[in-house]
Design a protein around this motif. Structure first.
Motif, short mmCIF file in Angstrom:
data_model
loop_
_atom_site.label_atom_id
_atom_site.label_comp_id
_atom_site.label_asym_id
_atom_site.label_seq_id
_atom_site.Cartn_x
_atom_site.Cartn_y
_atom_site.Cartn_z
N SER A 282 64.38 -62.43 -16.02
CA SER A 282 65.74 -62.63 -16.56
C SER A 282 65.66 -62.75 -18.29
O SER A 282 66.24 -61.99 -18.97
N ALA A 283 64.71 -63.72 -18.62
CA ALA A 283 64.26 -63.70 -20.02
C ALA A 283 63.90 -62.46 -20.77
O ALA A 283 64.23 -62.11 -21.87
N SER B 73 72.60 -53.53 -17.45
CA SER B 73 72.53 -54.87 -17.79
C SER B 73 72.74 -55.70 -16.84
O SER B 73 72.43 -56.90 -16.52
N VAL B 74 73.79 -55.16 -16.08
CA VAL B 74 74.27 -56.07 -14.67
C VAL B 74 73.07 -56.29 -13.83
O VAL B 74 72.85 -57.18 -13.09
N TYR C 165 65.92 -66.26 -7.11
CA TYR C 165 66.26 -67.45 -6.55
C TYR C 165 66.64 -67.99 -5.19
O TYR C 165 66.28 -68.94 -4.64
N LEU D 187 62.90 -66.02 -13.11
CA LEU D 187 62.94 -66.60 -14.57
C LEU D 187 62.43 -65.56 -15.51
O LEU D 187 63.02 -65.24 -16.44
N VAL E 16 70.29 -57.08 -14.10
CA VAL E 16 69.42 -58.40 -14.33
C VAL E 16 69.68 -59.31 -13.18
O VAL E 16 68.83 -59.98 -12.61
N TYR E 17 70.73 -59.22 -12.62
CA TYR E 17 71.21 -60.32 -11.47
C TYR E 17 70.41 -60.12 -10.30
O TYR E 17 70.01 -61.25 -9.86
N ILE F 203 66.81 -59.82 -21.03
CA ILE F 203 67.89 -60.16 -21.91
C ILE F 203 67.17 -59.93 -23.44
O ILE F 203 67.98 -59.37 -24.32
N LEU G 20 73.53 -65.39 1.41
CA LEU G 20 74.58 -64.42 0.97
C LEU G 20 73.62 -63.93 -0.20
O LEU G 20 73.74 -62.49 -0.62
N LEU G 21 73.13 -64.68 -1.39
CA LEU G 21 72.37 -63.96 -2.28
C LEU G 21 70.84 -63.38 -2.12
O LEU G 21 70.79 -62.42 -2.80
N PHE H 143 66.85 -61.76 -10.76
CA PHE H 143 67.11 -63.17 -10.69
C PHE H 143 67.65 -63.80 -9.41
O PHE H 143 67.01 -64.88 -8.94
N LEU H 144 68.85 -63.25 -8.79
CA LEU H 144 69.20 -63.91 -7.56
C LEU H 144 68.18 -63.64 -6.45
O LEU H 144 68.17 -64.57 -5.65
N ASP I 273 68.80 -68.60 0.73
CA ASP I 273 70.58 -68.81 0.47
C ASP I 273 71.08 -67.26 0.96
O ASP I 273 70.55 -66.13 0.39
#
Lengths: 213, 362
Positions: free
Chosen positions: B177-178, B151-152, B162, B174, B154-155, B181, B89-90, B158-159, B87
């Protein structure tokens, strides 16, 4: 200061549109994160530093991570392109109407409290719940007491009951989620060790293959 | 109308700083963090080598001191290999968020106390001189600010996992992220004990409250809990499940190369500096010296920076030392350790601290 509010507000509005119109659910969720972040920046510029931080930690840092997580795991297909039909027209009319009404209400200083809608002079709006005058010319006023202290004090005195009821609700939903996803075990099903023994290879070739692995 | 640049960006204390001061501080923060991250990689390799009875990198420059520069040049000029079904952009957003969030979080960290340049300190202010604050953004909840911005981050994990369209990356994303958090809760709960003692979320005030005794003495359990959870937050061994190289190739950044990978690397090492800075400020007295020392004049401010860096450096060394000492957790053990050990201990600590503070106040 106003400059940053305009930029952040515009970004929040644009990303909110992105939530509705992006074809992929993952992009919708990420647009929501961006929108939350832009709102947080507006809080920060208005000197509500604690709200800024809570907005980021709770919504962007925790809630939306789980949303993104689940969406990416289920990886739903692209949605169909939205069609312009009667339903769409009704929805747009309603949304635009509510937005314009709220803008007008805010412009004319109409606030909502326990007694219903009420018109107030701009700059003299007093907080109906805790009765301290809100001087809009100085938004640092709340900060002199301390953002955290103000919010915490109200949370544990005036709003204690709603606060506790909300946490109770969250607890109930958490227990419900655990119950619903609980794996029901068949009492007659073989336990894992027995299953492994039941799959003992019968043929000699199978046995060799297992050992080579 | 917009009056001036500093008016546009008046957030907290930023408004009183001129544009020049803001720019200088920003540039210093970015350069210092980038350099620190580069040399932390060298330190890590040197320490790893010593632990394993090797010598480590010693070919580029004297004692291998130019090794980070060589690594940076290598990363910059490497080919940008990227997977096909990504993907787009991500895939770019991942490293950008990793580096950006890590650097932005450091903006609220005070590395030394208020310094009065050419004036007299009067209370918390500065009479007749320039009040030099050793942080860029001052918010009265700066501790939470740092936690929120990190904390932001995390993205990014994950991104990145993904968007790369690879199963190892996705699994790493995955897991991360888990894990992040879960351990964010433990980090917050461990810090609350010290916050109760300080009565403030402002890092500067928390440090000044430790003038007599550091909080690590009063809150030893909170310090241990925080440091343990911080190891997990920064994906360090024994909690480096998101990039467990023996199972997941390299986890969430498997499919990244060249400078895109570099940004993940940068973010990771800057996050290490950030969590060690928080531990220093909240538990180890920040810039306060071991021995009593006047820290409000010009030289005192610089000495404060020295103390701060020394404490952060010591914690960073412990982190690297642990990496080459402890084996990796199993994933289910990691989760149950976070939720069933760290979190309840944090709660117990909060209850005890709150009770003692409440009893002494009444």
């Amino acid at each position: 200061m106003t400059g940053i509010i305009w930029v952040a507000g515009g970004l929040a509005a644009l990303s909110a549109l992105g939530v509705v119109f992006s074809p992929q659910p993952l992009y919708s969720a990420l647009s929501l994160v961006l929108s939350i972040g832009a709102l947080a920046v507006i809080f920060l510029v208005l000197n509500a530093q604690f709200l800024f931080v809570v907005q980021l930690i709770v919504y962007a840092g925790a809630v939306m991570v789980l949303f993104v997580f689940i969406i990416a795991l289920l990886s739903p297909d692209r949605e169909e392109r939205f069609r312009v039909d009667a339903r769409f027209a009704i929805g747009v009319t309603f949304a635009v109407g509510v937005t314009v009404a709220m803008l007008l209400a805010a412009r004319n200083g109409i606030t909502f409290n326990g007694n219903g809608f009420r018109a107030q002079q701009i700059g003299q709006a007093s907080d109906p719940y805790h009765g301290f005058a809100f001087d809009q010319s100085d938004n640092g006023l709340v900060n002199t007491a301390g953002n955290v202290q103000s919010v915490g004090g109200q949370l544990f005195t005036t709003f204690l009951l709603p606060f506790e009821i909300t946490s109770m609700l969250l607890l109930v939903s958490a227990i419900g989620a655990v119950y619903l996803t609980r794996r029901r075990r068949d009492p007659n099903a073989p336990v894992r060790r027995e299953r492994a023994l039941a799959r003992e290879p019968q043929l000699e070739e199978d046995r060799i293959e297992v050992e080579v692995r | 109308m917009i009056a001036s640049f500093s008016d546009i960006f008046s957030v907290g204390r930023l408004g009183t700083d001129g544009i020049v001061v803001i720019l200088v501080k920003s540039v210093v923060i970015v350069l210092a963090l980038a350099t620190a991250a580069a040399y932390l990689t060298l330190a890590e390799r040197k320490i790893a080598a010593r632990v394993q009875l090797r010598i480590g990198p010693n070919r580029v420059g004297p004692m291998g001191l130019l090794q980070p520069a060589a690594d940076a040049v290598k990363l910059l000029f490497k080919e940008n290999a990227a997977p096909g079904g990504r993907d787009k952009l991500l895939y770019l957003a991942g490293p950008a968020i990793a580096g950006g969030a890590a650097i932005f979080a450091f903006a609220a960290i005070p590395v030394s106390g208020l310094t009065c340049v050419g004036g007299q300190t009067s209370g918390s202010g500065c009479a007749g001189g320039y009040a030099l604050h050793w942080d860029l953004i001052h918010v009265n909840v700066s501790l939470l600010f740092v936690l929120a911005v990190t904390s932001v981050g995390v993205y990014s994990l994950f991104l990145g996992g993904y968007a790369a369209n690879s199963k190892y990356s996705l699994l790493g994303g995955l897991r991360s992220s888990a894990q992040l958090i879960s351990y964010e809760m433990a980090v917050a709960f461990a810090l609350i004990g010290a916050v109760i003692l300080a009565g403030s979320l402002d890092l500067e005030k928390i440090v000044l409250m430790q003038h007599d005794v550091w909080f690590v003495v009063l809150q030893p359990m909170a310090f241990l809990l925080y440091f343990t959870a911080a190891l997990a937050e920064t994906n360090r061994l024994p909690f480096d499940l998101p990039e467990a190289e023996t199972e997941l190739v390299a986890g969430y950044h498997t499919e990244y190369s060249s400078m895109r990978f570099g940004f993940y690397f940068l973010g990771e090492y800057i996050n290490m500096v950030t969590v060690c800075s928080i531990a220093t400020l909240v538990f180890l007295g920040g810039w306060l010296p071991l021995l009593p020392f006047i820290h409000s004049d010009w030289l005192g401010g610089l000495v404060g920076v020295g103390w701060f860096l020394a404490k952060v450096g010591a914690l960073l060394f412990v982190m690297m030392w642990l990496r080459w000492t402890l084996p990796r957790f199993r994933y289910d053990r990691l989760m149950s350790f976070g939720w069933k050990v760290l979190l309840p201990l944090g709660l117990v600590n909060i209850v005890i601290t709150g009770a003692i503070v409440g009893l002494r106040a009444s």
